[in-house]
Structures are given as structure tokens and as C-alpha cells.
Write a protein that holds these residues in place. Structure first.
Motif, PDB file in Angstrom:
ATOM      1  N   SER A 262       0.838  -1.215   0.000  1.00 53.47           N
ATOM      2  CA  SER A 262       0.000   0.000   0.000  1.00 53.47           C
ATOM      3  C   SER A 262       0.865   1.254   0.000  1.00 53.47           C
ATOM      4  O   SER A 262       0.527   2.248  -0.652  1.00 53.47           O
ATOM      5  N   HIS A 266       0.909   4.145  -2.797  1.00 54.57           N
ATOM      6  CA  HIS A 266       0.655   5.527  -2.369  1.00 54.57           C
ATOM      7  C   HIS A 266       1.744   6.465  -2.912  1.00 54.57           C
ATOM      8  O   HIS A 266       1.435   7.547  -3.433  1.00 54.57           O
ATOM      9  N   ASP A 269       1.445   7.374  -6.546  1.00 57.19           N
ATOM     10  CA  ASP A 269       0.434   8.382  -6.887  1.00 57.19           C
ATOM     11  C   ASP A 269       1.060   9.768  -7.067  1.00 57.19           C
ATOM     12  O   ASP A 269       0.492  10.636  -7.728  1.00 57.19           O
TER      13      ASP A 269
END
Length: 438
Positions: A262, A266, A269
Motif C-alpha cells: 500500500s 501511495h 500516486d
């Protein structure tokens, strides 16, 4: 367009001329062996051969660009204004050195194929290099020579308008382990506790407990700070995450941990994410392939960039493996403990395979400073001075400055005091007016 007359159009010649002329100076270059075509050309032109044809712009050629394989080269370093050069070619040339031959020697990493002493990790070291031995490691000499060539051409062709390029930065964030204490698993956590006790590291043990219990942030978890800096700069940061298996040298977080996956998603992004290939991936293409596929699964896109753990390179095999796996960019070329330009350039270049005598599609982005090299200078003031000096060198040729920092560099650990400020100097350097030119 620059037309180059030469007696032989070799792969080496095309490779190095395109780097200096097209990538650095922004001008297209073509080649001819026909005197008639050369005479008829009415724009930039030069001859690169053994004998001058007439009174044209002429650079006497060294044999290296017309050879194959390695030979026992005799290299003599000379001072040249504020820099140095080699392959002196006499007074008849428009410039006193064959900068194309010298640039090829540095860009191809010719010296790394020759016998040399490696360090404990099997790396070619700065002290073995021609640049270090003769005091020009901290200058992007290939780019400086290209600008000298440009100045000489401009005198001969004053009406020609050369394009300008801008100085940029490409900060690298290396992540060998995203966390110091979190997500390490029961066995590794217990082992770490025992080690802390055995070595009387009670502060580390106390911090470990607080992190695991969720009372404080993991000291390596500096990602919020880095992303905040990314949001306030126009230049994309590149993160390289280690997702290889646990080994003697690689002690990162397991890619099976959902929170780690995760985190990578993240970061992706906001920034570009590449693969930090594990220590043993340099020798085993099967390991490298597994890690590449693992990262592509996490990112849900094709992997574009990589760098090797410990900045290990084994030429040409390391780069051949990347080419076989269709990885487009590599960020391993540099020295961990020395500041400077390992390949002599602050402009990305394509890897030239000396064994096969071919230009490859793999683009090399050499880094110029790693945070560890700055630890050698004692005070923060000295660190700033050294950093500003290397930035200035890149700015003077409008190159790309590539520094490598780690996620833990921004932690509260005492040895990294002031490194946030150093990182900000780098980011802000790209926003300043580039007033100095070669």
C-alpha cells in the motif's frame, strides 16, 4: 544540422557524436564519407579524420573510434583552461584535443573493462578511475568539452543559432528498507531485540517497543515529509524500493506485507517508482526477472527504471540483463563514497556495449552525489559548500543533477542532522536563475 566528413563511419563514431552534438548541444548530426556531399552542405560542417581537406573546421581523429574491442591505450592528461583533457591532437585542429575519442573512453566506461582492483562488494571504485587520479572527477568534463566545441563552431559559423537547454534536477530516494522496526515479522523483531540487549542499545530497544505498540512513528517512515516536498516542486522524485527476498545483504520489508504494498502504491500516486534490484539480482537474471514482475504487479504498469543494490555494476553483464528484460533506464552509475561524475557527463547517455560494438536502448542516468559521500565532510557548512560546488558544475553546462538520498536520511538520527536542508538546497537550485555559463 551538422554534417561530419570522415574516412569511416563506425558505430563508436556515431554513438559519441550523437551524445555530444544531439543530447548535449541539441543539434542534429549526420555523417558522410563523400567529399562532394561535404562541399555541397551549406550549414554547420566539419571534418573528423587524419588529414585536413582544406581550410574547413577540422578535428584530427584518434584511432579509438575506428577500432574494435579493447587496446592498450596510452593516455596523457593535459590542462585545458579550467578543465583537463586527453588525446592531444596538435595545433592544426580547431580544438587541441580529440574530445570525441576522450568522451567515448569515459562514456563507454572503457577503463572498467580493463584490469582493476575491486572493493569488498565487487565494485569499481573511484580511486581506480582516471578522473580521480588526475583530479577531474568533480567536473562533468564531457559536457564541458561539448560546450568548448560549441564555442569553436560558433566562431566558424557565427550566424548559426544553437538551441539552449535548462538545468534540471532529478532527485532519487533510495528505499532499502521502508521501516526500521515495523513490518519485520516476529522472528526478525525478536532477533532485533536480543541484539539491542546484547549490544546495550537500550534507546533502540525502547524506540522499537514504542513503534511496535503504535505510540510513535517508525524512524525510517519519512514518506509524508518527502511527498510534501514533492507537492511543492515541479520535478518528479524517483523512488527505488527494494522488494527482493531477505538475504545477508538485503534486509528490507517482505513484499507480501499488504501495508508495504500500500505504501508503494501511495508513493506511486505522487512520484515515479522504480525497482531497487537486490544484491544477488546482479548475478542472476532469474532473480532480477522475478523482482521486476513483482514490482509490475504492485504498480500495475510496466517497470521503466531500476538501480542495483549497493550500486553494484558488473559491465557489461549487468546492463545486458536489464536490456533483455526491457528495462529502459538505469540509475546505478556513480560512486557511493565519492562525489563526482563516474562517466564524465551530467547528461543521460545510452549504454554502448564494447564487446558487441553496438549502441543499446538502455539509457544510463549517472548519479553525482549520494548522501553517504556527504558524511565525509564534518560540518554542515562544509557539506553545503561541497554540495553547492557540484551543483554549480552541473549548472554551468545546463545539465541534469542527480542526487541520491535515502528515506532514513530524513530521520531524526543525529548523523543525518541538516540533510533536510541539503535536500532543499538541491530542490531550490533548479528554481534559481542559471546565470553561469561555460
Amino acid at each position: 544540422m551538422l554534417l561530419v566528413y570522415t574516412h569511416k563511419i563506425s558505430p563508436r563514431l556515431k554513438y559519441v557524436f550523437k551524445h555530444l552534438c544531439t543530447r548535449i548541444l541539441g543539434i542534429k548530426v549526420e555523417f558522410t564519407t563523400k567529399i562532394e556531399a561535404f562541399i555541397a552542405h551549406d550549414s554547420l560542417k566539419m571534418s573528423y579524420t587524419k588529414q585536413q581537406l582544406g581550410n574547413e573546421f577540422f578535428i584530427k581523429s584518434h584511432d579509438i573510434l575506428f577500432e574494435q574491442g579493447l587496446s592498450d591505450l596510452e593516455i596523457h592528461i593535459h590542462d585545458w583552461d579550467r578543465t583537463k583533457c586527453f588525446f592531444y591532437n596538435g595545433d592544426k585542429s580547431a580544438i587541441p584535443f580529440d574530445i570525441f575519442a576522450a568522451s567515448f573512453y569515459l562514456l563507454s566506461r572503457y577503463e572498467e573493462y580493463l584490469p582493476h582492483v575491486k572493493d569488498e562488494f565487487g565494485r569499481f571504485t573511484a580511486v581506480e578511475s582516471l578522473a580521480y587520479k588526475h583530479g577531474f572527477l568533480r567536473q562533468p568534463v564531457v559536457d564541458i568539452w561539448a560546450y568548448k566545441f560549441k564555442d569553436a563552431l560558433q566562431l566558424q559559423f557565427p550566424e548559426f543559432k544553437f538551441p539552449e537547454r535548462d538545468y534540471t534536477v532529478r532527485p532519487i530516494i533510495d528505499v532499502p528498507s521502508a521501516y526500521n522496526f515495523k513490518l519485520k515479522g516476529i522472528i526478525r523483531t525478536l532477533g532485533g531485540m536480543v541484539k539491542d540487549l546484547f549490544l546495550f542499545r537500550f534507546k533502540s530497544l525502547y524506540t522499537r517497543f514504542l513503534v511496535i505498540l503504535g505510540f510513535i512513528h517508525d524512524p525510517f517512515d519519512t514518506f509524508k515529509y518527502i511527498i510534501n516536498r514533492q507537492k511543492h516542486t515541479k520535478f518528479k522524485f524517483l523512488f527505488f524500493f527494494l522488494i527482493g527476498d531477505y538475504s545477508t545483504y538485503d534486509k528490507g520489508i517482505s513484499p507480501n506485507k499488504k501495508k508495504f504494498v500500500s505504501l508503494i502504491k501511495h508513493i506511486a500516486d505522487y512520484c515515479i517508482v522504480g525497482l531497487k534490484a537486490s544484491y544477488f539480482a546482479i548475478d542472476e537474471i532469474s532473480i532480477l526477472k522475478k523482482e521486476k514482475l513483482r514490482m509490475e504487479t504492485i504498480l500495475n504498469t510496466v517497470l521503466k527504471a531500476s538501480r542495483h543494490s549497493f550500486s553494484r555494476l558488473n559491465l557489461p553483464e549487468s546492463y545486458r540483463n536489464l536490456i533483455e528484460l526491457e528495462i529502459k533506464e538505469d540509475y546505478t552509475m556513480g560512486y557511493v563514497n565519492h562525489i563526482g561524475f563516474r562517466a564524465g557527463s551530467c547528461t543521460p547517455f545510452l549504454f554502448y556495449d564494447l564487446d558487441y560494438e553496438v549502441q543499446t536502448p538502455l539509457k544510463i542516468y549517472p548519479y553525482h552525489i549520494m548522501d553517504y559521500a556527504l558524511l565525509k565532510t564534518y560540518s554542515l557548512l562544509d557539506k553545503k559548500q561541497v554540495l553547492n560546488e557540484i551543483i554549480s558544475e552541473v549548472k554551468q553546462v545546463n545539465g541534469i543533477f542527480i542526487p541520491i538520498f535515502h528515506n532514513y536520511t530524513f530521520s531524526a538520527e543525529k548523523k543525518w542532522d541538516g540533510f533536510k536542508e541539503l535536500f532543499n538546497i538541491i530542490i531550490e537550485s533548479a528554481d534559481e536563475m542559471n546565470t553561469n555559463k561555460v
